[in-house]
Motif scaffolding. Sequence first.
Motif, PDB file in Angstrom:
ATOM      1  N   SER A   1       0.845  -1.203   0.000  1.00 46.42           N
ATOM      2  CA  SER A   1       0.000   0.000   0.000  1.00 46.42           C
ATOM      3  C   SER A   1       0.881   1.255   0.000  1.00 46.42           C
ATOM      4  CB  SER A   1      -1.008  -0.017   1.149  1.00 46.42           C
ATOM      5  OG  SER A   1      -0.342   0.142   2.368  1.00 46.42           O
ATOM      6  N   VAL A   2       2.023   1.191   0.701  1.00 49.36           N
ATOM      7  CA  VAL A   2       2.966   2.313   0.649  1.00 49.36           C
ATOM      8  C   VAL A   2       3.471   2.499  -0.794  1.00 49.36           C
ATOM      9  CG1 VAL A   2       5.243   3.154   1.405  1.00 49.36           C
ATOM     10  CG2 VAL A   2       3.703   2.115   3.074  1.00 49.36           C
ATOM     11  N   ALA A   3       3.793   1.390  -1.442  1.00 46.31           N
ATOM     12  CA  ALA A   3       4.323   1.445  -2.819  1.00 46.31           C
ATOM     13  C   ALA A   3       3.324   2.106  -3.765  1.00 46.31           C
ATOM     14  CB  ALA A   3       4.665   0.039  -3.316  1.00 46.31           C
ATOM     15  N   GLU A   4       2.047   1.749  -3.608  1.00 44.61           N
ATOM     16  CA  GLU A   4       1.038   2.345  -4.492  1.00 44.61           C
ATOM     17  C   GLU A   4       0.947   3.854  -4.292  1.00 44.61           C
ATOM     18  OE1 GLU A   4      -2.691   0.045  -5.062  1.00 44.61           O
ATOM     19  OE2 GLU A   4      -1.545  -1.653  -4.296  1.00 44.61           O
ATOM     20  N   GLU A   5       1.011   4.275  -3.023  1.00 46.30           N
ATOM     21  CA  GLU A   5       1.023   5.726  -2.745  1.00 46.30           C
ATOM     22  C   GLU A   5       2.259   6.380  -3.360  1.00 46.30           C
ATOM     23  OE1 GLU A   5       0.736   6.852   1.450  1.00 46.30           O
ATOM     24  OE2 GLU A   5      -0.788   5.286   1.641  1.00 46.30           O
ATOM     25  N   GLU A   6       3.405   5.698  -3.246  1.00 44.40           N
ATOM     26  CA  GLU A   6       4.662   6.261  -3.740  1.00 44.40           C
ATOM     27  C   GLU A   6       4.665   6.437  -5.251  1.00 44.40           C
ATOM     28  OE1 GLU A   6       7.811   4.895  -0.283  1.00 44.40           O
ATOM     29  OE2 GLU A   6       7.458   3.551  -1.972  1.00 44.40           O
ATOM     30  N   ILE A   7       4.037   5.487  -5.949  1.00 46.01           N
ATOM     31  CA  ILE A   7       4.013   5.579  -7.411  1.00 46.01           C
ATOM     32  C   ILE A   7       3.244   6.837  -7.850  1.00 46.01           C
ATOM     33  CG2 ILE A   7       3.197   4.414  -9.543  1.00 46.01           C
ATOM     34  CD1 ILE A   7       4.116   1.758  -8.202  1.00 46.01           C
ATOM     35  N   ASN A   8       2.321   7.278  -6.978  1.00 48.51           N
ATOM     36  CA  ASN A   8       1.613   8.530  -7.265  1.00 48.51           C
ATOM     37  C   ASN A   8       2.514   9.767  -7.165  1.00 48.51           C
ATOM     38  OD1 ASN A   8      -0.858   7.292  -7.746  1.00 48.51           O
ATOM     39  ND2 ASN A   8      -1.363   7.257  -5.562  1.00 48.51           N
ATOM     40  N   MET A   9       3.708   9.607  -6.605  1.00 49.98           N
ATOM     41  CA  MET A   9       4.644  10.731  -6.471  1.00 49.98           C
ATOM     42  C   MET A   9       5.485  10.926  -7.727  1.00 49.98           C
ATOM     43  SD  MET A   9       3.645  11.419  -3.548  1.00 49.98           S
ATOM     44  CE  MET A   9       4.679  12.708  -2.864  1.00 49.98           C
ATOM     45  N   LEU A  10       5.271  10.061  -8.706  1.00 51.79           N
ATOM     46  CA  LEU A  10       6.040  10.048  -9.945  1.00 51.79           C
ATOM     47  C   LEU A  10       6.200  11.432 -10.584  1.00 51.79           C
ATOM     48  CD1 LEU A  10       7.288   7.884 -11.820  1.00 51.79           C
ATOM     49  CD2 LEU A  10       5.124   7.781 -13.026  1.00 51.79           C
ATOM     50  N   GLU A  11       5.140  12.208 -10.560  1.00 53.49           N
ATOM     51  CA  GLU A  11       5.177  13.488 -11.270  1.00 53.49           C
ATOM     52  C   GLU A  11       6.170  14.492 -10.683  1.00 53.49           C
ATOM     53  OE1 GLU A  11       1.531  16.064  -9.502  1.00 53.49           O
ATOM     54  OE2 GLU A  11       0.954  14.384 -10.773  1.00 53.49           O
ATOM     55  N   ASN A  12       6.678  14.197  -9.470  1.00 50.46           N
ATOM     56  CA  ASN A  12       7.701  15.067  -8.879  1.00 50.46           C
ATOM     57  C   ASN A  12       9.099  14.758  -9.414  1.00 50.46           C
ATOM     58  OD1 ASN A  12       6.131  16.553  -6.725  1.00 50.46           O
ATOM     59  ND2 ASN A  12       5.608  14.414  -6.281  1.00 50.46           N
ATOM     60  N   TYR A  13       9.193  13.715 -10.226  1.00 53.30           N
ATOM     61  CA  TYR A  13      10.499  13.273 -10.728  1.00 53.30           C
ATOM     62  C   TYR A  13      10.723  13.747 -12.168  1.00 53.30           C
ATOM     63  CZ  TYR A  13      11.043  10.377  -6.615  1.00 53.30           C
ATOM     64  OH  TYR A  13      11.216   9.956  -5.324  1.00 53.30           O
ATOM     65  N   ASP A  14      11.984  13.655 -12.605  1.00 50.64           N
ATOM     66  CA  ASP A  14      12.324  14.056 -13.974  1.00 50.64           C
ATOM     67  C   ASP A  14      12.211  12.898 -14.957  1.00 50.64           C
ATOM     68  OD1 ASP A  14      13.186  16.756 -13.217  1.00 50.64           O
ATOM     69  OD2 ASP A  14      14.819  15.729 -12.186  1.00 50.64           O
ATOM     70  N   TYR A  15      12.586  11.693 -14.485  1.00 50.93           N
ATOM     71  CA  TYR A  15      12.629  10.530 -15.382  1.00 50.93           C
ATOM     72  C   TYR A  15      11.997   9.307 -14.708  1.00 50.93           C
ATOM     73  CZ  TYR A  15      16.268  13.209 -17.834  1.00 50.93           C
ATOM     74  OH  TYR A  15      16.967  14.180 -18.512  1.00 50.93           O
ATOM     75  N   ALA A  16      11.364   8.468 -15.504  1.00 46.68           N
ATOM     76  CA  ALA A  16      10.865   7.171 -15.037  1.00 46.68           C
ATOM     77  C   ALA A  16      11.620   6.077 -15.783  1.00 46.68           C
ATOM     78  CB  ALA A  16       9.375   7.048 -15.326  1.00 46.68           C
ATOM     79  N   VAL A  17      12.190   5.137 -15.030  1.00 46.38           N
ATOM     80  CA  VAL A  17      12.915   4.023 -15.644  1.00 46.38           C
ATOM     81  C   VAL A  17      12.248   2.731 -15.192  1.00 46.38           C
ATOM     82  CG1 VAL A  17      15.093   2.727 -15.572  1.00 46.38           C
ATOM     83  CG2 VAL A  17      15.129   5.206 -15.891  1.00 46.38           C
ATOM     84  N   VAL A  18      11.757   1.946 -16.139  1.00 52.70           N
ATOM     85  CA  VAL A  18      11.124   0.676 -15.800  1.00 52.70           C
ATOM     86  C   VAL A  18      12.226  -0.366 -15.559  1.00 52.70           C
ATOM     87  CG1 VAL A  18       9.575  -1.155 -16.580  1.00 52.70           C
ATOM     88  CG2 VAL A  18       9.069   1.224 -17.155  1.00 52.70           C
ATOM     89  N   ASN A  19      12.167  -1.012 -14.407  1.00 52.04           N
ATOM     90  CA  ASN A  19      13.143  -2.051 -14.084  1.00 52.04           C
ATOM     91  C   ASN A  19      12.630  -3.419 -14.550  1.00 52.04           C
ATOM     92  OD1 ASN A  19      15.346  -3.388 -13.089  1.00 52.04           O
ATOM     93  ND2 ASN A  19      14.627  -3.405 -10.963  1.00 52.04           N
ATOM     94  N   ASP A  20      12.487  -3.539 -15.878  1.00 51.44           N
ATOM     95  CA  ASP A  20      12.002  -4.803 -16.449  1.00 51.44           C
ATOM     96  C   ASP A  20      13.126  -5.831 -16.477  1.00 51.44           C
ATOM     97  OD1 ASP A  20      13.386  -3.254 -18.268  1.00 51.44           O
ATOM     98  OD2 ASP A  20      11.891  -3.386 -19.859  1.00 51.44           O
ATOM     99  N   GLU A  21      14.338  -5.318 -16.695  1.00 57.50           N
ATOM    100  CA  GLU A  21      15.508  -6.202 -16.793  1.00 57.50           C
ATOM    101  C   GLU A  21      16.686  -5.338 -16.364  1.00 57.50           C
ATOM    102  OE1 GLU A  21      18.785  -7.692 -18.515  1.00 57.50           O
ATOM    103  OE2 GLU A  21      17.653  -7.171 -20.350  1.00 57.50           O
TER     104      GLU A  21
END
Lengths: 193, 193
Positions: B151-171
């Motif tokens: 539940s913390v993680a889901e809240e944190e993902i909502n903070m994404l817009e405060n960041y400059d870049y999103a990097v998916v850790n698929d591999e």
Amino acid sequence: MSKGLLIVLSGPSGVGKGTVCTALRNRERIDNLVYSVSATTRQPRLGEEEGVNYFYKSREQFLDMIENDQLLEHAEYVGNCYGTPREFVEQTINQGKDIILEIEVQGALQVKKTFPQGVFIFLLPPSLDELKDRIKNRGTENDTVIDHRMSVAEEEINMLENYDYAVVNDEIDRACKRIEAIVMAEHCKIPKK
Amino acid sequence: MSKGLLIVLSGPSGVGKGTVCTALRNRERIDNLVYSVSATTRQPRLGEEEGVNYFYKSREQFLDMIENDQLLEHAEYVGNCYGTPREFVEQTINQGKDIILEIEVQGALQVKKTFPQGVFIFLLPPSLDELKDRIKNRGTENDTVIDHRMSVAEEEINMLENYDYAVVNDEIDRACKRIEAIVMAEHCKIPKK
């Protein structure tokens, strides 16, 4: 589907825009990247091909394209006209593919008015002396043209602040790596509200 | 000499920040990059080392560091305190070297207040299900802790817009390549007036 990136690679004449663009193409490290082909009234140089390097137009044909709003940007440079056919660029980014435009500095500033969200990369020579050597070694221009190009180049370098990124063309592979990194990073960017 | 970049790598617990950071370190593709070491009150996990993974502190020692303004950010997370020693970060960027901080989302937002010019990268899981699997497979937490972290993680993902870049850790290798590209691109950026 999200739109592709419009990437503008510009910089002073003689800096090696064409060479870097060809090298990028041969390296094939960027997925889904399309290369825009400009229209020009200048004569083909040895080895250049219609529809590959440029679409070669008469001045009359070129003026018709301007008249019919078929060019995204156009500029006269050392007596010749250069322009970017608009439709192909718009189709490409709407299909979600990136497109790279290798264009002169004047033209890049025009594109920025239409596409402020574009990625504007300025290719820099390692130094002005190096630039002069490169223009001379191209061997297709006389001294008056070289001097004129140098003074235009110095003015153009002052336009740097209108761009997003500066890439020094010290060595072609390194310049390509930097451009590839910029494109990858731009795809990771979080859009600002 | 220009200052180095302050790079913040953050994201929800379990997304693999530590693993990606270790991989980046082993790849050695970024010149002049220094890794910040956090202070924490949590117990060392198997294989972790003092001064390498963390500086392990008692709660009392940690509170003293806060009191003396020796932490750039600090956060309590699932019962433990984490913080970034300030002096080392400032020294590093003043020497013209880049520094990377691998920190929790709460802490990253604090760093942004002090260093808005920092490069803020959010590591994303390929999906929330994938994240839950990773937290479970870590095997060091019970079900209540896992549910709380989710539940913390889901809240944190909502903070994404405060960041400059999103990097998916698929591999891991792909995530590293994206981060390396971001750092290279940031070094090419033309400062905005």
